[in-house]
Write a protein that holds these residues in place. Structure first.
Motif, short mmCIF file in Angstrom:
data_model
loop_
_atom_site.label_atom_id
_atom_site.label_comp_id
_atom_site.label_asym_id
_atom_site.label_seq_id
_atom_site.Cartn_x
_atom_site.Cartn_y
_atom_site.Cartn_z
N SER A 114 0.82 -1.10 -0.04
CA SER A 114 -0.03 -0.06 0.02
C SER A 114 0.84 1.21 0.11
O SER A 114 2.07 1.07 0.03
CB SER A 114 -0.85 -0.23 1.32
N GLN A 167 -0.81 8.17 2.68
CA GLN A 167 -1.31 9.44 1.79
C GLN A 167 -0.23 10.36 1.46
O GLN A 167 -0.41 11.09 0.43
CB GLN A 167 -2.08 10.46 2.94
N GLN A 197 -6.21 -1.08 9.61
CA GLN A 197 -6.68 0.34 9.47
C GLN A 197 -6.11 1.00 10.18
O GLN A 197 -5.65 2.08 9.98
CB GLN A 197 -8.47 0.34 9.25
N ARG A 256 -7.40 4.67 -8.04
CA ARG A 256 -8.75 4.57 -7.42
C ARG A 256 -9.38 3.35 -7.74
O ARG A 256 -10.02 2.77 -6.79
CB ARG A 256 -9.55 5.64 -7.75
N TRP A 265 -9.07 0.81 -5.14
CA TRP A 265 -9.23 0.99 -3.80
C TRP A 265 -10.37 0.02 -3.17
O TRP A 265 -10.38 -0.14 -1.85
CB TRP A 265 -9.87 2.47 -3.54
N LYS A 285 -8.68 0.97 2.79
CA LYS A 285 -9.56 2.31 2.26
C LYS A 285 -11.06 2.02 2.78
O LYS A 285 -11.73 2.93 2.27
CB LYS A 285 -9.37 2.17 0.82
#
Ligand code: SF4
Lengths: 420, 254
Positions: free
Chosen positions: A51, A54, B220, B243, B246, B252
């Motif tokens: 991943s 941000q 998360q 995107r 996602w 996400k």
């Protein structure tokens, strides 16, 4: 110090990953570990980013501290003794369980375990080793493990850590002894260099042993790395890159990571900075890359005349502009190394050029199709149809073309593909 | 120009090449049945897949080149594009016609296009390695739902088998309605009778193992706390994780 009642594993995870995140050396590369028949996981040698945060950094490992209790007080560190934060510690089993379960779900490539120094160096190192040992021995875990080597820990523990870890790292943090002493009075360059030197020996020895005996133990097969904090002390880029060069050559390090100082601490021993020097950090990575993969000498990049990297253009372009006598390079004849030095030509393109020119003489169209960035490369390449006027453009014009199209796109993080 | 219409399978595609040689058809294109539109002009031949014939083409390519080239051809084929399929025909003919086959001739635009396709396949494979997220079900089966741009499942099984040899897992492609299921070192292709329109996050909670949601929550939380706000860079973030992926990513879902 704030102590809390019993925390849940999620709460501990929040605290102890938050504290570990400023350590940038997260790449899970450089070690190949095959899975065993009934084992879990492997390391392919090419780390996978599962991943991205941000801020665009690669997330490939579960990166946590075992504990953020610490007896030291390094000014640049959130975990320092004098900082008023919540303190907690994982148990060995909690770390093992998180690693296994994250791994099975394909969230991570493995574990990066660091720690505040709790009680003593050996006490802390012993626990780090225990986590790694349990993962390898009891869970047949063959994913990636990176452990922090705690300065001051005994050679026996460091050796054992090397048996289970793919890579070990000792962070130097401050690029000079003087700066280090200023912000971390308990530490010295020697403390970091000693374990590095010991591990260098142990790693080399194990490599030699393994040539003789196939089953001799591997010690930290992915080598060792370190981190330097950038922008919290006055050293220039020449000083920093020469230190890196020395670490690569003398200590045989696999990677040096550069971490732009994030103003997390208002400790009076640190300079006041309002912004993390992201661009400078990126330029340092580019320069480091040139030393490791493009066969540049450190003094080709920085020297007494140019002690700091050019912030506006990348170091490869800067080198080309400063050394007009090396260009243009005849693309149909030049050897690989000269081709590599052309701005706009990456390692892959250089290899393709060598392959493709066997079939025909290459012209501009071919080079573009191969992936050469012509906007940058045109000033430095001679081929069938290159233009005399372009090759003889003034260096001011050339420089203009080396600037990034839109400034914002160059503000990139450490994991970017650094050159085309 | 003649059109050779095949069923979309790799064997079908190779059978077309076999037919070209047997029937001496020089000027032709291949097209998948699903992409085929009957035209007023020109002729279409429906080629029925023949495994032995396909096998002979495979062996021929192997003899004249290498396993690596064969793997290259297969991987590029899975991109499911008519243009690429015809570039492959051009390339394979080059191999059989005994001209020096020029896989590294990046000056030839059709060859270059094949390399670009290979690169795109590689990228998609890499993304699957990265973004597949397994969820543990009650019966200890680990399931991941994907909908990749290209037909990459045949290329990713080995990676996951090597990594998780003792786990039972299923990776299901909802776009193409089939999955690969691994158990005890064997990978089988599975189809569900009806078309299931399932997304990763929509696996019903009552089917999940008792710990699954708590590990998701921890992941998360981890993802949130490793971010350094001072360095946020959304553009860069989205370049790395477009995107459309996602929906795969536990981190996400909120
Ligand atoms: S010893 Fe390590 S954890 Fe402790 S304050 Fe210094 S840098 Fe931070």
């Amino acid at each position: 110090m704030r102590l809390m009642g019993k925390l849940s594993v999620v709460q501990k995870l929040e605290i102890l990953s938050d504290a570990a995140k400023y350590d940038v050396s997260c790449a899970s590369s450089g070690s190949k570990r095959k899975n065993t028949k009934n084992g879990l996981g492997n390391s392919s040698g090419m780390g996978i980013c599962h991943s991205y945060t941000q801020d665009g950094r690669c997330v490939s490992l579960l990166k946590i501290l075992l504990t953020n209790f610490c007896i030291f007080d390094c000014a640049y560190c959130v975990t320092r003794k004098s900082n008023d934060i919540r303190r907690t510690a994982f148990t060995v089993d909690e770390v093992v369980d998180l690693t296994i379960n994250f791994y099975k779900r394909n969230y991570i490539e493995g574990l990066f375990l660091s720690s505040g120094i709790f009680k003593s160096a050996d006490y802390t190192m012993e626990r780090l080793v225990r986590v790694a040992k349990k993962l390898r021995k009891e869970h047949d875990f063959n994913g990636y493990i990176h452990l922090k080597a705690i300065p001051g820990a005994s050679d026996e523990l460091l050796y054992e850590a090397g048996l289970y870890a793919d890579r070990l790292s000792v962070n130097i943090e401050m690029p000079s002894e003087k700066s280090l002493k200023l912000v971390a009075p308990e530490k010295s360059f020697k403390d970091a260099m000693e374990p590095m030197e010991y591990l260098k020996g142990a790693i080399q020895e194990s490599k030699i042993e393994r040539q003789k005996f196939r089953h001799a133990p591997k010690v930290s097969p992915g080598g060792q790395s370190t981190q330097l904090v950038i922008g919290a002390s006055p050293e220039n880029d020449k000083h920093i890159l020469e230190l890196s060069d020395q670490l690569y050559v003398e200590k045989k390090l696999k990677r040096v990571y550069y971490s732009g100082y994030v103003p997390i601490s208002d400790d009076p021993r640190l300079p006041i900075v309002d912004k993390t020097p992201v661009l400078r950090e990126n330029r340092l990575y580019q320069a480091d890359w040139l030393m490791r993969f493009y066969k540049f000498d450190v003094n080709d990049i920085v020297n007494d005349e140019f002690p700091d990297l050019d912030i506006d253009i990348d170091p490869k372009a800067a080198h080309a502009l400063r050394n007009p006598h090396l260009f243009p390079v005849d693309i149909n004849k030049a050897e690989y190394h000269s081709i590599l030095k052309i701005p706009g030509v990456g390692v892959k393109s250089a290899k393709k050029i060598i392959a493709a020119r066997k079939f025909r003489k290459l012209n501009i169209e071919h080079l573009k199709k191969i992936g050469v960035i012509w906007k940058r490369a045109q000033f430095f390449i001679e081929c069938g149809d290159s233009k005399y006027t372009v090759l003889n453009a003034s260096s001011a014009i050339k420089r203009q073309f080396m600037l990034p199209a839109a400034k914002s796109t160059t503000i990139s993080s450490t994991q970017l593909s650094l050159f085309q | 120009m003649v059109e050779l219409v095949f069923d979309g399978s790799y064997e079908g595609f190779l059978t077309c090449i076999f037919e070209m040689y047997i029937q001496k058809i020089n000027d032709c294109t291949v097209v998948e049945q699903d992409h085929h539109q009957s035209k007023i002009f020109g002729e279409a031949i429906i080629v029925s897949t023949n495994e032995q014939h396909a096998e002979r083409i495979i062996n021929g390519i192997k003899d004249k080149t290498s396993k690596k080239v064969l793997a290259f051809i297969y991987s590029v084929f899975l991109q499911e594009s008519t243009q690429i399929h015809n570039d492959l025909v051009y390339f394979i003919k080059m191999i059989f016609d005994g001209k020096a086959y020029k896989i590294s001739d990046f000056g030839d635009s059709r060859i270059l296009r094949l390399h670009k396709a290979k690169k795109m396949m590689g990228r998609e494979v890499h993304r699957m390695h990265a973004f597949v997220r397994f969820q543990q079900l009650k019966d200890d089966l680990y399931v991941a739902i994907v909908n990749p741009d290209f037909n990459v499942l045949p290329l990713i099984g080995k990676h996951f088998k090597d990594r998780y040899p003792t786990m039972e897992w299923l990776i299901y492609d909802t776009k193409r309605s089939y999955g690969i299921f691994h158990s005890e070192g064997k990978i089988d292709v599975v189809n569900f009778e009806e078309h299931i329109d399932l997304y990763q996050e929509k696996i019903r909670h009552e089917n999940l193992s008792s710990d699954e949601l708590s590990y998701q929550k921890m992941w998360q939380a981890y993802f949130q706390s490793v971010n350094i706000k001072e360095r946020n860079n959304t553009k860069l973030h989205e370049r790395h994780v477009p995107r459309r992926y996602w929906t795969y990513l536990v981190e996400k879902w909120n």
